[in-house]
Enzyme design. Sequence first.
Site, PDB file in Angstrom:
ATOM      1  N   HIS B 254       0.817  -1.144  -0.179  1.00  0.00           N
ATOM      2  CA  HIS B 254      -0.196  -0.129  -0.004  1.00  0.00           C
ATOM      3  C   HIS B 254       1.045   1.268   0.018  1.00  0.00           C
ATOM      4  CE1 HIS B 254      -3.707   2.198   1.381  1.00  0.00           C
ATOM      5  NE2 HIS B 254      -2.759   3.024   1.809  1.00  0.00           N
ATOM      6  N   GLU B 255       1.973   1.235   0.783  1.00  0.00           N
ATOM      7  CA  GLU B 255       2.730   2.495   1.001  1.00  0.00           C
ATOM      8  C   GLU B 255       3.551   2.498  -0.218  1.00  0.00           C
ATOM      9  OE1 GLU B 255       1.721   4.579   2.830  1.00  0.00           O
ATOM     10  OE2 GLU B 255       0.666   3.422   4.384  1.00  0.00           O
ATOM     11  N   HIS B 258       1.549   4.776  -3.008  1.00  0.00           N
ATOM     12  CA  HIS B 258       1.854   6.019  -2.683  1.00  0.00           C
ATOM     13  C   HIS B 258       3.133   6.598  -3.139  1.00  0.00           C
ATOM     14  CE1 HIS B 258      -1.942   6.965  -0.508  1.00  0.00           C
ATOM     15  NE2 HIS B 258      -1.380   6.054   0.315  1.00  0.00           N
ATOM     16  N   GLU B 284      -4.777   7.859  -3.032  1.00  0.00           N
ATOM     17  CA  GLU B 284      -5.331   6.467  -2.459  1.00  0.00           C
ATOM     18  C   GLU B 284      -5.350   5.373  -3.525  1.00  0.00           C
ATOM     19  OE1 GLU B 284      -5.112   6.441   1.008  1.00  0.00           O
ATOM     20  OE2 GLU B 284      -6.114   4.337   1.222  1.00  0.00           O
TER      21      GLU B 284
END
Lengths: 485, 485
Positions: B254-255, B258, B284
Amino acid sequence: MSTLAALRARLAELNDLRLLGHLAAWDQRTMMPPGGGPERGEQLATLERISHERATGEDLGAWLAELEGADLGDVDRDLVRIARRDYDRQTRVPTELAAELAQAAAAGQDAWEVARAADDFPSFAPVLERNVELARAYAACFDGYASPYDALLADYDFGLTSARIEEVFGELGRALPPLVAERAALPAPRALDVPIAAQEVAVTGVLRRFGVDPASWRIDVSSHPFSTNIGLRDSRITTRYQDGQLESVLAAMHEFGHALYDRQVGPELARTPLADGTSMSVHESQSKLWENHVGRHAAFSGVIAQELTDAGFAVAAEDVHATINAVRPSLIRVSADEVTYPLHIVLRFELERALVDGDLAVADLPVAWNDGMRRLLGVEVPSAAEGVLQDVHWAGLAFGYFPSYALGCLIAAQLWEALEADLGPRDEALSTGDVAAIREWLRERVHRHGRRLDTVPVVEHATGRGLDAGPFLRHVARTAAAPAR
Amino acid sequence: MSTLAALRARLAELNDLRLLGHLAAWDQRTMMPPGGGPERGEQLATLERISHERATGEDLGAWLAELEGADLGDVDRDLVRIARRDYDRQTRVPTELAAELAQAAAAGQDAWEVARAADDFPSFAPVLERNVELARAYAACFDGYASPYDALLADYDFGLTSARIEEVFGELGRALPPLVAERAALPAPRALDVPIAAQEVAVTGVLRRFGVDPASWRIDVSSHPFSTNIGLRDSRITTRYQDGQLESVLAAMHEFGHALYDRQVGPELARTPLADGTSMSVHESQSKLWENHVGRHAAFSGVIAQELTDAGFAVAAEDVHATINAVRPSLIRVSADEVTYPLHIVLRFELERALVDGDLAVADLPVAWNDGMRRLLGVEVPSAAEGVLQDVHWAGLAFGYFPSYALGCLIAAQLWEALEADLGPRDEALSTGDVAAIREWLRERVHRHGRRLDTVPVVEHATGRGLDAGPFLRHVARTAAAPAR
């Protein structure tokens, strides 16, 4: 808002920016992935430009002028005095010259890297000539100094003169070489092959005894050990590990000394320019005190030996003491022992003073260097890379910085004598690693004053005497005589 | 200096300050000893104040006014357009209100911590009432929005309206609950007790396959995973490890999403306000794409299983897939699965919109919350702490932020459908962990534009369609049906 409140608000802001600069520099040397380098340079330049703009604003000058006549308390009077000094140092340098200096320092360091790697002084000479010229132009911005070199010294040790340094360093130049010869004739201690894992345990263990705890300290690794403060309760030190050596432990103690000074500044000075070490030499005295007088103390060798033994590397205190107190003349300043180290500095002081004051041409520097090494240390310099090109300072325009390294050794010894006179000999406390009284003595006599007292006044305040080479000479003579217990 | 050069110099400076702020915040969450907290707060406040001052200067306004009539290239035209938008958003808020908002956000978060710990909504209600009032006062600074809530949305997703979000979320509210009921009825997967050491190896191994290398990335640990960029070549992500779970691996992916967005912005936008993600929901979408469409992909479960097996924790791909795709209605948003997650957001959107637009009183909020949880997720809320008090956002005045979490899920699914339509199904590439084509597709379609395209335009540019819940609903229906290979 009153004028004093406006001044304090601006100074607090400058202090915050300074600490953010510390953080960005710390991160660059410990955490940053290498790809971040170019952008970090831009970020630091922006921070520097904004700080400079706000530190040299006309509004700040007007507040200072108004407050210099005002009826202020002790701290505020010192605050205005030091803020005025900083303001004048910054505003007297024309913007174009400041930009030229910054550029030349950056370009000089790049050129130095190349020249040192190629062992090629002639390619570096024109760069150094230009740096000397720029240093003289910078010195000419300031009045009231006996020589250009004295004007540069004021950036590192306000109030010190080269005449006084010459006297003190003259004593070192006379007294140390025979002592070095005598100590160097002793048989070499047997090599201790301390594995890195045991060194790490010893670094952590020694620092824990000094009061370093994770609530407000960090210990990291960097290619050159350093310390920084990002707040009074955020101290960060680094060390480096090489297989088979004990430098990591001494370097950690050295950096602890710097960090402790920063964090024991009086809380009433927080967020002001007074909340900082007063000079390079007093800062260095703090690191040297912990390195030379605690770390190299015969009684403390037992503590280091115990930490190493607990980490699985069984060793006797005597062997630790012999290893970290061995004396050998050598070519490279940064790896010199306690006794020869100041001689490396004496040489650099003589040379940089002569360069800046116009008494030595850059072309004659390598020969002067090699002659000096022979005279002071009795060694032959085989190459520029291991001689005149070994340090970055002149490439980076830091003329006037070198003396503080040796002055730090002298002041540390002066403080240690005064401390033992006050508290009694530290042998027993150090044999158990108890340094609480040392920390408190330093806080009271040196640290809490921050920049309120300059180099010589703080030495006088703490020891009752001015700069003096005697205690250092007594210290190294004593260490030579004292075996570890 | 030309006006354009002056504008670009100021914007570069603001960009550098923004990145220094990222560094200070990253350090605070990963490295800083806790003692540094109060001073770090002062440092961040100073950085924020100086940035604000320089971002709202009259000089900047004059440069923008002059350049809005000028003949500029494409990038510079967008630069002026976005700089004008930022300038207006900042200058329209009176200084006193801005200060009040900052204070209320800080105080609100403190009050929320206490109230949540004590499970005491009534004590928090007055704080929340004041925050709603302040949010409305802030919204009133801006013209041209259909409602106060729409004015707040513009800070997170410029150009989106609550009317459109209502339509899209309405679809989720209708389509997801039956799917959740069906999936929740399946037997629970058997628990995988993955030791932390194996998770660490898997995190590093998976990220290495994604292109994360130490030359320009860092992976650290923090109590809440996050990502930040301190430069285009200095990306930092964190994750957290809990014994026996796989959240660490999904959080890292997820990170990574970003961080990849931040670093694939077009290099021609460097040091401008265009060099940033365009909105919260598109940001997101990037994290959700890597978490939901790569990480939870049946084909990729084999890669995770292989990493864990290599680390000494032998596990089958089917078990990994079952674990990270299990669906269970639950009380807490941050630990919700992929299918129930958007329903948590639908509820928050409905409630915060009604609060801000004056259709719901704070006193009625807990009942509305509990009713909504029953309607959307079929769960009974046993306490305010596990219900209306679980998130910090409203305490910190971040009204309008929540929708981006679910919009990110939807946009990720839209992008994934478009990507597979362009590149073909990813099953084979993902089974070997090859994501090169995905990275490039995202760079070309989304990342390189930075802020030049707003949320809906970038979605249209990348997928040929506007916001659409269809792809997400198809994705979760398909995942339910597809066992791991």
